[in-house]
Motif scaffolding. Structure first.
Motif, short mmCIF file in Angstrom:
data_model
loop_
_atom_site.label_atom_id
_atom_site.label_comp_id
_atom_site.label_asym_id
_atom_site.label_seq_id
_atom_site.Cartn_x
_atom_site.Cartn_y
_atom_site.Cartn_z
N ILE A 71 0.84 -1.19 0.00
CA ILE A 71 0.00 0.00 0.00
C ILE A 71 0.88 1.25 0.00
N GLN A 72 0.45 2.28 -0.73
CA GLN A 72 1.10 3.59 -0.65
C GLN A 72 0.06 4.61 -0.21
N VAL A 114 -4.38 0.91 -11.26
CA VAL A 114 -4.28 1.24 -9.84
C VAL A 114 -5.51 0.69 -9.14
N MET A 115 -5.36 0.33 -7.88
CA MET A 115 -6.48 -0.23 -7.12
C MET A 115 -6.69 0.58 -5.84
N ASP A 178 0.24 -9.76 -4.77
CA ASP A 178 -0.34 -10.07 -6.08
C ASP A 178 -0.12 -8.95 -7.09
N ASN A 179 0.57 -7.89 -6.69
CA ASN A 179 1.00 -6.81 -7.60
C ASN A 179 -0.16 -6.18 -8.37
N TYR A 180 -1.13 -5.60 -7.65
CA TYR A 180 -2.30 -5.02 -8.30
C TYR A 180 -2.04 -3.69 -8.99
#
Length: 190
Positions: A71-72, A114-115, A178-180
């Protein structure tokens, strides 16, 4: 390129070579054949069989794919930092800043996914230097994905990055193992 509308003949002129296709097939099949012909001619052009070809190599063609696996948290106007790399020819993408800097002028393709966090709003823009281009806005229940897909003409030194919309604090880019979240770009044509 010439297409004769009312005749079942298609003429293609590419680098001095002429191909003629004649058929009485449907327009859908004719378009498919035409697309195949163009593809074959472009392959021939680049293969050394009489055409000029593309002499660039993989390492002198700018291309990158960066991703996030965590998360960022974003404050207003913060740049999204895709901090891991799968590809980064010519080292044009900087993981510490989240910015791609064009090492060569030309036509580039950029895409990103992006998610948002579960049930949270995420409002981002793709920037070209100091000008915002495409936007992505996700809102609602559950995790939502936003995408960018643009083609831009860049000068050497132009910068491309994704930034949180101003006035929108406390947004988060969601990702995990999972590299979303991914961000990619590459030179199409010099």
């Amino acid at each position: 390129m010439f297409i004769l509308q009312h005749l079942p003949i298609v003429c293609l002129v590419l680098s001095g070579q002429i191909c003629v296709v004649s058929s009485l097939c449907s327009s859908k099949l004719e378009n498919s054949l035409f697309d195949d012909l163009i593809g074959m001619m472009l392959k021939l052009k680049g293969s050394g069989h009489g055409g000029q070809g593309n002499t660039s190599t993989q390492k002198d063609t700018p291309a990158f794919t960066a991703y996030r696996n965590s998360i960022q948290s974003l404050s207003s106007n913060a740049v999204v930092k895709f901090d891991k790399l799968w590809t980064n020819t010519m080292n044009a993408y900087d993981v510490s800043t989240g910015v791609f800097t064009a090492p060569l002028p030309g036509l580039y393709h950029f895409s990103a996914v992006v998610m948002s966090e579960d049930g949270k709003t995420l409002f981002l823009h793709l920037w070209h230097n100091d000008t915002k281009t495409a936007g992505s806005y996700t809102q609602g229940d559950g995790y939502k994905t936003g995408t960018f897909d643009v083609v831009l003409t860049l000068k050497k030194g132009d910068r491309i990055y994704i930034r949180c919309k101003g006035g929108h604090d406390s947004q988060n880019i969601f990702s995990n193992g999972d590299n979303y979240g991914t961000f990619s770009g590459y030179l199409l044509v010099k």
